[in-house]
Design a protein around this motif. Sequence first.
Motif, short mmCIF file in Angstrom:
data_model
loop_
_atom_site.label_atom_id
_atom_site.label_comp_id
_atom_site.label_asym_id
_atom_site.label_seq_id
_atom_site.Cartn_x
_atom_site.Cartn_y
_atom_site.Cartn_z
N ASP A 124 2.98 0.31 11.91
CA ASP A 124 4.24 0.24 11.16
C ASP A 124 4.81 -1.18 11.09
N LYS A 125 4.11 -2.13 11.71
CA LYS A 125 4.60 -3.51 11.76
C LYS A 125 3.54 -4.49 11.26
N GLU A 149 7.18 -7.90 12.26
CA GLU A 149 8.09 -7.58 11.17
C GLU A 149 7.82 -6.14 10.72
N ASP A 150 8.89 -5.41 10.39
CA ASP A 150 8.77 -4.05 9.89
C ASP A 150 8.09 -4.08 8.52
N LYS A 151 7.07 -3.25 8.33
CA LYS A 151 6.36 -3.23 7.04
C LYS A 151 7.19 -2.58 5.94
N LYS A 152 7.98 -1.54 6.29
CA LYS A 152 8.72 -0.80 5.26
C LYS A 152 9.90 -1.58 4.70
N THR A 153 10.77 -2.02 5.56
CA THR A 153 11.99 -2.73 5.12
C THR A 153 12.17 -3.99 5.96
N PRO A 154 11.49 -5.06 5.59
CA PRO A 154 11.56 -6.29 6.38
C PRO A 154 12.92 -7.00 6.25
N LYS A 155 13.85 -6.65 7.14
CA LYS A 155 15.16 -7.31 7.18
C LYS A 155 15.23 -8.34 8.30
#
Length: 186
Positions: A124-125, A149-155
């Motif tokens: 997931d990252k 870093e988050d793959k879905k919503t990289p904030k």
Amino acid sequence: MFKRFIAISLVGVLLMLCGCNRTPDVMTSDITVVDDGKYRTVNVEKYGVSFEIPRKWYIDMNETELDVFCTDGRICMSVYGFMVADYAEDSNYISVWHKQNENTLKDYGNVKKLKHKPQFKSTDKTLETELYSSVIEETNQYNYYIFAEDKKTPKVFLWIAFGGLKSDIEKNFDLLEMIVDSVKFS
């Protein structure tokens, strides 16, 4: 090398005597730690990030330039968080992370980039790693840097840095990578 051993030993003894590694639930400005018995979950509210460390690790709750600093007395872990919104749209975060790695190593002697194939289980990252060897006060050190870093919503992206004696890092790659696998972005 003997001086370093004595210094690390003294820090560990002081932490045990003070009971610092026994704090079940602690909190500082934006960091909370919850003890579940075997592991402690470190929540960094500012970045919406959490990760697990072994219960025996000490967490420095003092205000520092680090977002989180943890150690077992032999290996040190530093975590820095960065908000994606603070960078230009066309920024290359991996490049930012790589420059940070280079800046950290500039005062070390005999720095060499090494090959290491991490054994991460999470998918997931986005994870990137760099492993360096160096010499500090006549001891062989390893610095293991991870970009997460988050793959879905990289904030947010994290710079996770592990440092310690070569032998300590080598025999604990599985543990260090388990800590990185446990990172959760909310």
